[in-house]
Design a protein around this motif. Structure first.
Motif, PDB file in Angstrom:
ATOM      1  N   ALA A 188     -11.277   1.013   2.873  1.00 38.05           N
ATOM      2  CA  ALA A 188     -10.111   0.035   2.197  1.00 38.05           C
ATOM      3  C   ALA A 188      -9.447  -0.498   3.360  1.00 38.05           C
ATOM      4  O   ALA A 188      -9.176  -1.588   3.474  1.00 38.05           O
ATOM      5  N   HIS A 189      -9.101   0.229   4.441  1.00 35.14           N
ATOM      6  CA  HIS A 189      -8.393  -0.461   5.409  1.00 35.14           C
ATOM      7  C   HIS A 189      -8.886  -1.520   6.261  1.00 35.14           C
ATOM      8  O   HIS A 189      -8.697  -2.559   6.433  1.00 35.14           O
TER       9      HIS A 189
ATOM     10  N   ILE B 112      -4.210   4.957  -0.288  1.00 38.74           N
ATOM     11  CA  ILE B 112      -5.246   4.434   0.602  1.00 38.74           C
ATOM     12  C   ILE B 112      -5.318   5.590   1.686  1.00 38.74           C
ATOM     13  O   ILE B 112      -6.113   5.525   2.292  1.00 38.74           O
TER      14      ILE B 112
ATOM     15  N   ASP C 177      -5.713   1.430  -8.507  1.00 40.81           N
ATOM     16  CA  ASP C 177      -5.411   2.906  -8.494  1.00 40.81           C
ATOM     17  C   ASP C 177      -6.135   3.680  -9.322  1.00 40.81           C
ATOM     18  O   ASP C 177      -6.317   3.184 -10.473  1.00 40.81           O
TER      19      ASP C 177
ATOM     20  N   VAL D  99     -11.000  -1.554  -3.176  1.00 46.03           N
ATOM     21  CA  VAL D  99     -10.596  -2.683  -2.266  1.00 46.03           C
ATOM     22  C   VAL D  99     -11.829  -3.386  -1.665  1.00 46.03           C
ATOM     23  O   VAL D  99     -11.876  -4.843  -1.735  1.00 46.03           O
TER      24      VAL D  99
ATOM     25  N   HIS E 288      -3.673   1.271   9.323  1.00 45.75           N
ATOM     26  CA  HIS E 288      -3.938  -0.009   9.105  1.00 45.75           C
ATOM     27  C   HIS E 288      -3.870  -0.677  10.548  1.00 45.75           C
ATOM     28  O   HIS E 288      -4.899  -1.631  10.644  1.00 45.75           O
TER      29      HIS E 288
ATOM     30  N   THR F  76       0.721  -1.050  -0.055  1.00 39.08           N
ATOM     31  CA  THR F  76       0.053   0.124  -0.003  1.00 39.08           C
ATOM     32  C   THR F  76       0.789   1.192  -0.152  1.00 39.08           C
ATOM     33  O   THR F  76       1.934   1.278   0.449  1.00 39.08           O
TER      34      THR F  76
ATOM     35  N   ILE G 129      -2.107  -1.574  -3.699  1.00 40.43           N
ATOM     36  CA  ILE G 129      -3.263  -0.116  -3.561  1.00 40.43           C
ATOM     37  C   ILE G 129      -2.476   0.973  -3.297  1.00 40.43           C
ATOM     38  O   ILE G 129      -1.762   1.369  -2.461  1.00 40.43           O
ATOM     39  N   GLY G 130      -2.968   1.948  -4.377  1.00 39.92           N
ATOM     40  CA  GLY G 130      -2.652   3.345  -4.082  1.00 39.92           C
ATOM     41  C   GLY G 130      -1.380   3.768  -4.190  1.00 39.92           C
ATOM     42  O   GLY G 130      -0.907   4.649  -3.310  1.00 39.92           O
TER      43      GLY G 130
ATOM     44  N   ALA H 230      -8.993   3.368  -3.952  1.00 41.54           N
ATOM     45  CA  ALA H 230      -9.107   2.271  -2.822  1.00 41.54           C
ATOM     46  C   ALA H 230     -10.152   2.341  -2.308  1.00 41.54           C
ATOM     47  O   ALA H 230     -10.838   0.985  -1.910  1.00 41.54           O
TER      48      ALA H 230
ATOM     49  N   THR I 160       3.653  -1.688   3.710  1.00 40.57           N
ATOM     50  CA  THR I 160       3.226  -0.198   3.682  1.00 40.57           C
ATOM     51  C   THR I 160       4.523   0.858   3.334  1.00 40.57           C
ATOM     52  O   THR I 160       5.441   0.801   4.195  1.00 40.57           O
TER      53      THR I 160
END
Length: 230
Positions: free
Chosen positions: A69-70, A13, A195, A219, A93, A9, A169-170, A215, A86
């Motif tokens: 998303a998280h 995100i 993305d 996600v 997260h 990530t 992601i992102g 995200a 990340t």
């Protein structure tokens, strides 16, 4: 035995939770040249400016919250062995409930000794000149700055290499060494890239699926599909 998912990530995100991205198109970060606030040279030249910069970032954390998303990534842990690698230095997260994190660029909520990079302390308040480690050395943000080695890169590469599924992601996948992690994925492993402005081609990698969404949009749907497949 659960299959392994490694999730990479980046800023995309966190930005949906209200955290500012690392830098804008002009190379500035909150009006500062990134080298002023994100390099050993910048810290040596003006430590007070650098400490204050990260103090502002740290103060923002209680005002922002994990997004959908998280939260969706946390649900994956019930069905898969999930590692999140990340580039983000926030704790979103963790606050969403994810338990296996590799912060390759460091963490805002930690400080470390300027004399010993392995002497790391939890740190939730402002970090100021005169805040010293137990050996009497100034503390600095536990952030990997430009020009510094990335201590957890090997661990991140191992997690990617051993994954049955990789999700990105992102992140622009342009900032090295983090961008090189995708190349550690095994050849036949499915890779999902979420993305809104993807800059990789599905021709570049086998089994790459591009989801051109943010995200928060992309996600949760992907997680639902993967849970069905578990």
């Amino acid at each position: 035995m659960k299959r392994k998912i490694t999730v990479l990530t980046g800023a995309g995100i966190s930005v949906e939770s209200g955290i500012n991205t690392f830098r804008d198109a002009g190379g500035l970060w909150e009006g500062h040249d990134v080298m002023e606030v994100a390099s050993p040279q910048g810290f040596a030249k003006n430590p007070e400016l650098v400490l204050n910069f990260y103090n502002q970032r740290r103060r923002q954390l209680p005002e922002v919250f994990p997004n959908e998303a998280h939260k969706a990534l946390c649900k994956l842990e019930d069905y898969y062995d999930v590692t999140i690698v990340t580039q983000n230095v926030d704790d979103l997260h963790e606050r969403a409930g994810s338990t296996n994190l590799i912060h390759i660029h460091g963490e805002l909520l930690k400080a470390r000794s300027t004399a010993n990079e392995k002497l790391i302390l939890p740190w939730t308040t402002d970090l100021n000149l005169g805040d010293l480690c137990e050996k009497g050395h100034q503390l600095r943000p536990h952030i990997v700055w430009f020009g510094e080695a990335v201590p957890l890169l090997e661990q991140a590469a191992f997690a990617t290499q051993n994954a049955d599924i990789v999700i990105i992601i992102g992140t622009s996948m342009q900032v090295y060494p983090a961008a090189g992690l995708i190349d550690y994925a095994q050849k036949n492993v499915p890779i999902y890239f979420i993305d809104p402005y993807p800059n990789v081609s599905e021709n570049n990698y086998k089994n790459l699926t591009i989801i051109a969404k943010t995200a928060v949009e992309g996600v949760p749907n992907l997680v639902s599909e993967l849970i069905k497949q578990a």
